[in-house]
Design a protein around this motif. Sequence first.
Motif, PDB file in Angstrom:
ATOM      1  N   GLN A 139       0.965  -1.342   0.298  1.00 31.07           N
ATOM      2  CA  GLN A 139      -0.375   0.175  -0.161  1.00 31.07           C
ATOM      3  C   GLN A 139       0.885   1.725   0.735  1.00 31.07           C
ATOM      4  N   ASP A 140       1.538   1.569   0.184  1.00 25.46           N
ATOM      5  CA  ASP A 140       2.751   2.208   0.125  1.00 25.46           C
ATOM      6  C   ASP A 140       3.834   2.890  -0.684  1.00 25.46           C
ATOM      7  N   LEU A 141       3.670   1.744  -1.666  1.00 17.87           N
ATOM      8  CA  LEU A 141       4.142   1.800  -3.663  1.00 17.87           C
ATOM      9  C   LEU A 141       2.970   1.713  -4.561  1.00 17.87           C
ATOM     10  N   ILE A 142       3.809   2.815  -6.053  1.00 14.67           N
ATOM     11  CA  ILE A 142       3.402   3.568  -6.551  1.00 14.67           C
ATOM     12  C   ILE A 142       3.166   2.265  -7.602  1.00 14.67           C
ATOM     13  N   ARG A 143       2.513   1.161  -8.810  1.00 20.19           N
ATOM     14  CA  ARG A 143       2.689   0.291  -9.655  1.00 20.19           C
ATOM     15  C   ARG A 143       2.544   0.767 -11.221  1.00 20.19           C
ATOM     16  N   ILE A 144       3.765   0.150 -12.124  1.00 24.47           N
ATOM     17  CA  ILE A 144       4.433   0.716 -12.952  1.00 24.47           C
ATOM     18  C   ILE A 144       3.821  -0.456 -13.992  1.00 24.47           C
ATOM     19  N   VAL A 145       3.217  -0.164 -14.494  1.00 28.10           N
ATOM     20  CA  VAL A 145       3.197  -1.982 -15.400  1.00 28.10           C
ATOM     21  C   VAL A 145       3.730  -1.367 -17.021  1.00 28.10           C
ATOM     22  N   LYS A 146       3.791  -2.846 -17.598  1.00 34.17           N
ATOM     23  CA  LYS A 146       4.630  -2.759 -18.894  1.00 34.17           C
ATOM     24  C   LYS A 146       2.982  -3.580 -19.551  1.00 34.17           C
ATOM     25  N   THR A 147       1.982  -3.038 -19.865  1.00 34.30           N
ATOM     26  CA  THR A 147       1.051  -3.513 -20.707  1.00 34.30           C
ATOM     27  C   THR A 147       1.331  -5.004 -21.476  1.00 34.30           C
ATOM     28  N   PRO A 148       0.280  -5.725 -21.805  1.00 33.53           N
ATOM     29  CA  PRO A 148       0.415  -6.738 -23.365  1.00 33.53           C
ATOM     30  C   PRO A 148       0.757  -6.476 -24.184  1.00 33.53           C
ATOM     31  N   ASP A 149       0.558  -5.137 -24.587  1.00 33.64           N
ATOM     32  CA  ASP A 149       0.671  -4.250 -25.853  1.00 33.64           C
ATOM     33  C   ASP A 149       1.848  -3.959 -25.808  1.00 33.64           C
ATOM     34  N   GLY A 150       2.975  -3.164 -24.833  1.00 29.91           N
ATOM     35  CA  GLY A 150       4.000  -2.989 -24.952  1.00 29.91           C
ATOM     36  C   GLY A 150       3.429  -1.776 -23.963  1.00 29.91           C
ATOM     37  N   THR A 151       2.548  -0.884 -24.335  1.00 31.73           N
ATOM     38  CA  THR A 151       2.603   0.066 -23.243  1.00 31.73           C
ATOM     39  C   THR A 151       3.587   0.434 -21.939  1.00 31.73           C
ATOM     40  N   VAL A 152       4.104   0.885 -21.834  1.00 32.71           N
ATOM     41  CA  VAL A 152       4.163   1.120 -19.953  1.00 32.71           C
ATOM     42  C   VAL A 152       3.351   2.593 -19.977  1.00 32.71           C
ATOM     43  N   LYS A 153       2.529   2.343 -18.228  1.00 32.00           N
ATOM     44  CA  LYS A 153       2.271   3.445 -17.680  1.00 32.00           C
ATOM     45  C   LYS A 153       1.825   3.242 -15.986  1.00 32.00           C
ATOM     46  N   LEU A 154       1.276   4.136 -15.301  1.00 35.37           N
ATOM     47  CA  LEU A 154       1.476   4.093 -14.051  1.00 35.37           C
ATOM     48  C   LEU A 154      -0.772   3.328 -13.929  1.00 35.37           C
ATOM     49  N   ASP A 155      -0.084   2.756 -13.354  1.00 36.84           N
ATOM     50  CA  ASP A 155      -0.911   1.276 -12.415  1.00 36.84           C
ATOM     51  C   ASP A 155      -1.746   2.053 -11.683  1.00 36.84           C
ATOM     52  N   GLU A 156      -2.537   2.821 -11.559  1.00 41.00           N
ATOM     53  CA  GLU A 156      -3.010   3.833 -10.116  1.00 41.00           C
ATOM     54  C   GLU A 156      -4.516   3.179  -9.754  1.00 41.00           C
ATOM     55  N   THR A 157      -5.108   2.581 -10.016  1.00 43.68           N
ATOM     56  CA  THR A 157      -5.640   0.829  -9.898  1.00 43.68           C
ATOM     57  C   THR A 157      -4.932   0.060  -9.168  1.00 43.68           C
ATOM     58  N   ASN A 158      -3.801  -0.613  -9.444  1.00 43.72           N
ATOM     59  CA  ASN A 158      -3.003  -1.860  -9.088  1.00 43.72           C
ATOM     60  C   ASN A 158      -4.038  -3.144  -9.274  1.00 43.72           C
ATOM     61  N   ARG A 159      -4.333  -3.758 -10.616  1.00 47.31           N
ATOM     62  CA  ARG A 159      -4.940  -4.268 -11.153  1.00 47.31           C
ATOM     63  C   ARG A 159      -4.668  -4.764 -12.514  1.00 47.31           C
ATOM     64  N   ALA A 160      -3.779  -3.532 -13.765  1.00 46.92           N
ATOM     65  CA  ALA A 160      -3.938  -3.443 -14.671  1.00 46.92           C
ATOM     66  C   ALA A 160      -3.127  -5.022 -15.310  1.00 46.92           C
ATOM     67  N   ASN A 161      -3.992  -4.935 -16.152  1.00 54.60           N
ATOM     68  CA  ASN A 161      -3.483  -6.464 -16.560  1.00 54.60           C
ATOM     69  C   ASN A 161      -1.439  -6.667 -17.301  1.00 54.60           C
ATOM     70  N   GLY A 162      -0.873  -6.957 -16.824  1.00 52.76           N
ATOM     71  CA  GLY A 162       1.103  -7.132 -17.159  1.00 52.76           C
ATOM     72  C   GLY A 162       1.570  -7.121 -16.314  1.00 52.76           C
TER      73      GLY A 162
END
Length: 99
Positions: A21-44
């Motif tokens: 809960q003290d961290l921010i998640r950054i995710v690389k989605t299956p299509d190759g884009t990197v983005k901030l994951d504000e929901t902590n639930r994005a695929n990738g």
Amino acid sequence: MKERKIPMRKDLVTGEMVPKQDLIRIVKTPDGTVKLDETNRANGRGAYLKVDVEIAKKAKQRRTFDKAFSTHLDDLFYDELIAYVDHQQGRRELFGNGK
């Protein structure tokens, strides 16, 4: 009553284990884009960063997420990340640890 287990994740920049809960998640989605994951639930594939502006600036300086996701990210991504971390850090100082 049994105590709940607190999920821990590793901060990519410092290597420190921190409650999720003290961290921010950054995710690389299956299509190759990197983005901030504000929901902590994005695929990738996810990587975590502690809510600290200095650590976010180190991530930009070291190009940490370029290496973690084997891709090239613009400085615009890192600037957006620093602004988001600064905003979240300010919120936590004002309102506590809740989002």
